[in-house]
Design a protein around this motif. Structure first.
Motif, mmCIF file in Angstrom:
data_model
loop_
_atom_site.group_PDB
_atom_site.id
_atom_site.type_symbol
_atom_site.label_atom_id
_atom_site.label_comp_id
_atom_site.label_asym_id
_atom_site.label_seq_id
_atom_site.Cartn_x
_atom_site.Cartn_y
_atom_site.Cartn_z
ATOM 1 N N MET A 1 0.844 -1.190 0.000
ATOM 2 C CA MET A 1 0.000 0.000 0.000
ATOM 3 C C MET A 1 0.885 1.247 0.000
ATOM 4 O O MET A 1 1.932 1.279 0.646
ATOM 5 C CB MET A 1 -0.856 0.007 1.270
ATOM 6 C CG MET A 1 -1.822 1.168 1.343
ATOM 7 S SD MET A 1 -2.429 1.430 3.005
ATOM 8 C CE MET A 1 -3.433 -0.001 3.215
ATOM 9 N N LEU A 2 0.439 2.276 -0.738
ATOM 10 C CA LEU A 2 1.194 3.528 -0.732
ATOM 11 C C LEU A 2 1.224 4.102 0.682
ATOM 12 O O LEU A 2 0.235 4.048 1.409
ATOM 13 C CB LEU A 2 0.524 4.555 -1.640
ATOM 14 C CG LEU A 2 0.623 4.341 -3.141
ATOM 15 C CD1 LEU A 2 -0.184 5.411 -3.853
ATOM 16 C CD2 LEU A 2 2.070 4.377 -3.613
ATOM 17 N N ARG A 11 1.211 7.136 1.479
ATOM 18 C CA ARG A 11 0.245 8.228 1.581
ATOM 19 C C ARG A 11 -1.159 7.693 1.842
ATOM 20 O O ARG A 11 -1.928 8.274 2.608
ATOM 21 C CB ARG A 11 0.268 9.058 0.301
ATOM 22 C CG ARG A 11 -0.668 10.250 0.324
ATOM 23 C CD ARG A 11 -0.504 11.101 -0.920
ATOM 24 N NE ARG A 11 -0.434 10.304 -2.119
ATOM 25 C CZ ARG A 11 -1.506 9.781 -2.725
ATOM 26 N NH1 ARG A 11 -2.704 9.964 -2.224
ATOM 27 N NH2 ARG A 11 -1.350 9.061 -3.813
ATOM 28 N N ALA A 35 -1.835 4.940 3.440
ATOM 29 C CA ALA A 35 -1.854 4.528 4.844
ATOM 30 C C ALA A 35 -2.086 5.738 5.747
ATOM 31 O O ALA A 35 -2.911 5.693 6.668
ATOM 32 C CB ALA A 35 -0.536 3.831 5.197
ATOM 33 N N ARG A 77 -13.415 13.594 6.103
ATOM 34 C CA ARG A 77 -13.929 13.384 4.759
ATOM 35 C C ARG A 77 -12.878 13.681 3.697
ATOM 36 O O ARG A 77 -12.770 12.963 2.723
ATOM 37 C CB ARG A 77 -15.161 14.262 4.519
ATOM 38 C CG ARG A 77 -15.714 14.077 3.121
ATOM 39 C CD ARG A 77 -16.825 15.042 2.828
ATOM 40 N NE ARG A 77 -17.249 14.923 1.448
ATOM 41 C CZ ARG A 77 -16.687 15.581 0.448
ATOM 42 N NH1 ARG A 77 -15.671 16.382 0.685
ATOM 43 N NH2 ARG A 77 -17.122 15.419 -0.771
ATOM 44 N N ARG A 124 -11.664 11.214 1.028
ATOM 45 C CA ARG A 124 -11.910 11.518 -0.377
ATOM 46 C C ARG A 124 -10.656 11.243 -1.208
ATOM 47 O O ARG A 124 -10.732 10.744 -2.324
ATOM 48 C CB ARG A 124 -12.337 12.977 -0.526
ATOM 49 C CG ARG A 124 -12.622 13.370 -1.952
ATOM 50 C CD ARG A 124 -13.278 14.735 -2.045
ATOM 51 N NE ARG A 124 -13.487 15.071 -3.440
ATOM 52 C CZ ARG A 124 -12.674 15.839 -4.138
ATOM 53 N NH1 ARG A 124 -11.617 16.380 -3.570
ATOM 54 N NH2 ARG A 124 -12.911 16.080 -5.413
ATOM 55 N N ALA A 125 -9.485 11.561 -0.625
ATOM 56 C CA ALA A 125 -8.237 11.296 -1.339
ATOM 57 C C ALA A 125 -8.042 9.795 -1.522
ATOM 58 O O ALA A 125 -7.346 9.358 -2.429
ATOM 59 C CB ALA A 125 -7.063 11.896 -0.581
ATOM 60 N N GLU A 126 -8.660 8.998 -0.672
ATOM 61 C CA GLU A 126 -8.532 7.540 -0.768
ATOM 62 C C GLU A 126 -9.888 6.919 -1.045
ATOM 63 O O GLU A 126 -10.181 5.813 -0.602
ATOM 64 C CB GLU A 126 -7.958 6.954 0.528
ATOM 65 C CG GLU A 126 -6.621 7.503 0.909
ATOM 66 C CD GLU A 126 -5.591 7.381 -0.205
ATOM 67 O OE1 GLU A 126 -5.684 6.429 -1.020
ATOM 68 O OE2 GLU A 126 -4.713 8.244 -0.278
ATOM 69 N N ARG A 127 -10.676 7.651 -1.773
ATOM 70 C CA ARG A 127 -12.037 7.235 -2.072
ATOM 71 C C ARG A 127 -12.111 5.751 -2.441
ATOM 72 O O ARG A 127 -12.996 5.030 -2.031
ATOM 73 C CB ARG A 127 -12.516 8.128 -3.214
ATOM 74 C CG ARG A 127 -13.818 7.836 -3.834
ATOM 75 C CD ARG A 127 -14.927 8.099 -2.866
ATOM 76 N NE ARG A 127 -16.160 7.622 -3.450
ATOM 77 C CZ ARG A 127 -16.507 6.353 -3.467
ATOM 78 N NH1 ARG A 127 -15.737 5.470 -2.913
ATOM 79 N NH2 ARG A 127 -17.634 5.977 -4.014
ATOM 80 N N THR A 128 -11.149 5.291 -3.223
ATOM 81 C CA THR A 128 -11.222 3.927 -3.743
ATOM 82 C C THR A 128 -10.675 2.896 -2.762
ATOM 83 O O THR A 128 -10.849 1.708 -2.965
ATOM 84 C CB THR A 128 -10.454 3.819 -5.059
ATOM 85 O OG1 THR A 128 -9.134 4.312 -4.853
ATOM 86 C CG2 THR A 128 -11.136 4.638 -6.127
ATOM 87 N N ARG A 160 -17.842 1.658 -0.583
ATOM 88 C CA ARG A 160 -18.814 2.702 -0.854
ATOM 89 C C ARG A 160 -19.592 3.087 0.405
ATOM 90 O O ARG A 160 -19.848 4.256 0.659
ATOM 91 C CB ARG A 160 -19.762 2.155 -1.902
ATOM 92 C CG ARG A 160 -20.787 3.119 -2.319
ATOM 93 C CD ARG A 160 -21.196 2.737 -3.686
ATOM 94 N NE ARG A 160 -22.307 3.551 -4.092
ATOM 95 C CZ ARG A 160 -22.780 3.524 -5.317
ATOM 96 N NH1 ARG A 160 -22.242 2.730 -6.210
ATOM 97 N NH2 ARG A 160 -23.777 4.283 -5.639
ATOM 98 N N TRP A 191 -17.455 5.261 2.658
ATOM 99 C CA TRP A 191 -17.337 6.610 2.080
ATOM 100 C C TRP A 191 -18.637 7.380 2.261
ATOM 101 O O TRP A 191 -18.641 8.540 2.678
ATOM 102 C CB TRP A 191 -16.954 6.520 0.607
ATOM 103 C CG TRP A 191 -17.261 7.773 -0.155
ATOM 104 C CD1 TRP A 191 -18.220 7.941 -1.102
ATOM 105 C CD2 TRP A 191 -16.617 9.055 -0.007
ATOM 106 N NE1 TRP A 191 -18.216 9.234 -1.561
ATOM 107 C CE2 TRP A 191 -17.250 9.949 -0.911
ATOM 108 C CE3 TRP A 191 -15.592 9.532 0.812
ATOM 109 C CZ2 TRP A 191 -16.876 11.274 -1.020
ATOM 110 C CZ3 TRP A 191 -15.220 10.871 0.691
ATOM 111 C CH2 TRP A 191 -15.855 11.717 -0.223
#
Lengths: 307, 471
Positions: free
Chosen positions: A1-2, A4, A6, A88, A92-96, A100, A103
């Motif tokens: 995992m990146l 960022r 984490a 949030r 949002r930066a890690e939305r994926t 769902r 989020w």
């Protein structure tokens, strides 16, 4: 995992808990100041101090100010609103990386506090505090029921556990700062009500009576919030969770870490402590020292995982 | 629907559907769709406009429909164009045959701001420069499609192609029951395959692909994360990347991990402060060196912008003839290059009837639509044009087709365009569909989302529908 990713997940977990914790601090303040003859300014000041808000002694502090600073402030992460916004934006930066459901728990109604006037927030404070705690609960719930048990889950949980531990300690600090007026006796009516407010804010009143089956005493309240191993927001339990999570991460990445060592050391120290000792050495000193240990676990974590 | 004689054949199904569900339900569903977009977090920020940083692009529920045979011809034209543009890019960074043959003026290419001298003589993997070619098209007659512009760098909007379909399928599942509409959901896999096909020479194992984004504050961030997620690859920011030992690495919780292919959604200027803008805090220092020595692949290749310049656009038919020996399948809009004296005087004389655009502009900013402009606006634009003629091109206003659109509580015709996304790796791939943008204001010709345009689901039918007549 990146790294960022984490970091963003960890802070999402932390800010959600901070929003919840800050709502509880406000709740405690509101309850204390409703007592007959309360020293309103002093009580709100103690709440703000415990929340770590820098204030000058001469500053005017009342319910409105506290609501502005701890509920409505736009930036800085000290208010419920800004903590939810930061949670949030990290998410949002890690939305994926989130499901769902997780989020949406953060995205739904996230702007609800934006246009609330101070007067309205102050008069309907309990509603807003309940709302904030529900937002946090929705996020926790969806993380638990929808996220894969992988390192993403671990970083969210770790951030949450450390923030919750710090929160329990901060609630105790309010009581420390809320000095009793000179004519009040320790253990008197006012003192009792302050401890009671604390239990209310921690959603722990019923739990207290189940565990201790008697009068509310300082010893037992502190014991419940710090050392008790059945109360879900006790410092000891949160640190156990942090140590377990760091242990899982170490296994995943095949690398034992200093963060894990520190969490385990704090865990062992708490297991070895009893309340008589704490009160003999001073509750405030104990709280400060433990807060520092929590911060050390955070620093070691961010160092090893490259946040 | 263009013809006045009734409903065009491909729209027969949509027409009967609209009749069946009726206005109130349509209105209700339109509100639900908006809530859904907001909830999922599909938003779009507009540069420099202030206001809501996370606003929604209006979504129109009535799909835009393209018949099977219509698409067959379109797709041939799109693939032809994508091949020619890539052949042109290879040529201008190598022997420049097309310039030597006098088919395109050399200064248009060499002095172009998007031209990157470092790329001269370099062979990108597969000789592909533009891996995702977005071609903006408008329908101008029964069988006429014209290309408005090419996008060879990092065309955006493909997430809307996918999400619009997702939302339509969720709200009107019956519409898709009979398999009459071709699926678009193969796009992310095709994109991943395309990117893997152009792995650099240094790549020894399974190619490691990443999507490079400027960050969460970029207006297309949702799309970047969406595509990374659907491809199952990391979404990185420049600060997540490091150059070491002639390769590119990403910082992870397990330490540094290799990167082979970068689908970058970031402009050339901000890729590498050592090679391009040294004043930029963005970028990955040393990235360009690694790229030029075959340690990583950048998609699209730096310097691809030479091919999608609005002044180069007029020469694409020349490219198709020169490199492929074919006749262009898609028409281009007649364009007056104001750099040429005759064209300039024609443009100045007919300013009120023409569309004038900045050569290097995009997003519908800085353009003049003569017939819709006030006299004052025309006069102001004339001054700009006279000051720097080479910076502008002019085109006649097109008789754009309109499509039925649900607006202000009723159904009315609105102008639309279409952007399909053509993928170029070792193979050329084209998803049957694209992004349909719609000008939500009556009579407006500007469909850009930055100018208040909306989007529609785009259907490519699996077979040609029987003629519907005046149903």
């Amino acid at each position: 995992m990146l790294s960022r990713t984490a970091a963003n997940l960890y802070w999402t977990g932390r800010y959600v808990e901070r929003a919840d914790a800050t709502a509880r601090l406000l709740d405690m303040g509101a309850r204390m100041t409703m007592l007959p003859g309360s020293a309103t300014r002093q009580d709100w000041l103690s709440v703000l101090k415990a929340a770590g808000v820098p204030l000058t002694e001469s500053e005017e502090v009342g319910r409105r100010e506290a609501v502005r600073i701890l509920l409505l402030d736009e930036e800085g992460g000290s208010s419920v609103r800004s903590a939810l916004t930061l949670a949030r934006s990290n998410a949002r930066a890690e939305r994926t990386a989130l499901t769902r459901q997780a989020w949406e728990a953060l995205n739904d109604e996230w702007r609800a506090l934006e246009k609330v006037p101070e007067a309205e927030a102050s008069s309907s404070l309990p509603d807003y505090l309940e709302w904030a705690q529900k937002r946090a609960a929705a996020f926790r719930g969806s993380v638990e029921t929808t996220m894969l048990r992988d390192d993403r889950y671990d970083f969210i949980k770790l951030g949450g556990a450390l923030e919750r531990a710090a929160m329990a300690l901060r609630l105790l600090e309010v009581k420390y700062f809320a000095l009793l007026p000179e004519r009040d006796v320790v253990g008197g009516g006012r003192d009792f009500h302050q401890w009671n407010s604390l239990l209310f804010a921690a959603s722990a009143l019923r739990a207290y009576h189940h565990v201790y089956r008697g009068d509310v005493t300082a010893w037992n309240v502190a014991d419940l919030l710090v050392l008790n191993r059945s109360f879900p927001r006790s410092v000891a339990l949160c640190i156990t969770e942090a140590a377990d999570t760091l242990g899982r991460l170490a296994l995943r990445y095949n690398q034992r870490t200093e963060a894990q060592n520190r969490a385990e050391r704090l865990h062992a120290r708490l297991a070895d402590t009893d309340m008589d000792e704490v009160f003999a050495d001073g509750l405030h000193e104990f709280v400060q020292e433990t807060l520092k240990s929590v911060l050390d676990i955070h620093s070691a974590t961010s160092l090893v995982y490259g946040f | 629907m263009h013809s006045n004689s009734g409903i065009r054949a491909p729209y027969t199904q949509v027409a009967s559907w609209l009749e069946e569900i009726g206005q109130p339900l349509l209105e209700l569903r339109a509100k639900e769709a908006e809530a859904l977009f907001r909830r999922i977090g599909i938003t779009f920020a507009v540069y420099g406009e202030g206001g809501d940083p996370e606003r929604l692009i209006p979504f129109d529920l009535i799909p835009r429909v393209i018949g099977a045979s219509e698409w067959a011809r379109l797709s041939q034209g799109i693939e032809q164009r994508a091949k020619a543009l890539n052949a042109f890019l290879y040529d201008v960074y190598h022997r420049r045959e097309i310039l030597r043959a006098g088919r395109i003026p050399a200064e248009l290419v060499i002095q172009n701001l998007a031209f990157v001298p470092e790329m001269i003589g370099f062979d990108p993997p597969g000789k592909v420069y533009s891996h995702i070619v977005g071609i903006d098209l408008v329908r101008t007659g029964e069988d006429d499609w014209q290309v408005l512009e090419d996008n060879c760098r990092t065309p955006s909007g493909v997430s809307y192609m996918l999400e619009n379909r997702e939302i339509m399928a969720r709200m009107f599942p019956d519409l898709f029951g009979e398999g009459a509409v071709r699926a678009v959901d193969g796009y992310p896999d095709d994109l991943r395959r395309t990117l893997e096909e152009v792995a650099p020479p240094a790549c020894r194992q399974d190619p490691q692909v990443v999507v490079l984004t400027p960050g969460p504050f970029n207006s297309a961030y949702y799309e970047h994360s969406f595509l990374a997620d659907l491809m199952g690859v990391d979404l990185v920011e420049p600060r997540d990347l490091r150059v070491r030992d002639g390769r590119v690495w990403r910082r992870t919780t397990k330490g540094l991990e290799i990167v082979d292919v970068i689908y970058r959604r970031i402009d050339d200027d901000f890729l590498d402060p050592l090679a391009f803008r040294s004043d930029s805090a963005l970028g990955v220092p040393g990235l360009m060196n690694v790229y030029l020595s075959g340690g990583v692949t950048l998609c699209s290749a730096p310097g691809s912008g030479v091919a999608d310049d609005k002044a180069i656009y007029t020469y694409v038919p020349e490219m198709i003839d020169f490199y492929l020996g074919e006749k262009p399948i898609l028409d281009t809009v007649p364009t007056y290059k104001c750099a040429e004296p005759d064209a300039l005087s024609y443009t100045l004389e007919n300013l009120a009837d023409l569309v004038v655009k900045e050569v290097d502009g995009s997003g519908g900013y800085g353009m003049l639509i003569g017939p819709r402009a006030t006299e004052k606006e025309v006069a102001a634009y004339r001054k700009r044009l006279e000051a720097d003629p080479a910076g502008f091109i002019a085109q006649p206003t097109l008789d754009l087709s309109t499509a039925p659109t649900f607006t202000g509580g009723k159904i009315a015709g609105r102008h639309v365009d279409l952007r399909p996304y053509c993928l170029v790796g070792r193979e050329v791939r084209l998803t049957p569909g694209g992004l349909t943008r719609v000008a939500m204001r009556e009579g407006s010709l500007v469909v850009n989302s930055s100018q208040g345009g909306g989007v529609k689901d785009t259907w490519v039918l699996a077979g040609d529908a029987p003629h519907g007549g005046g149903a």
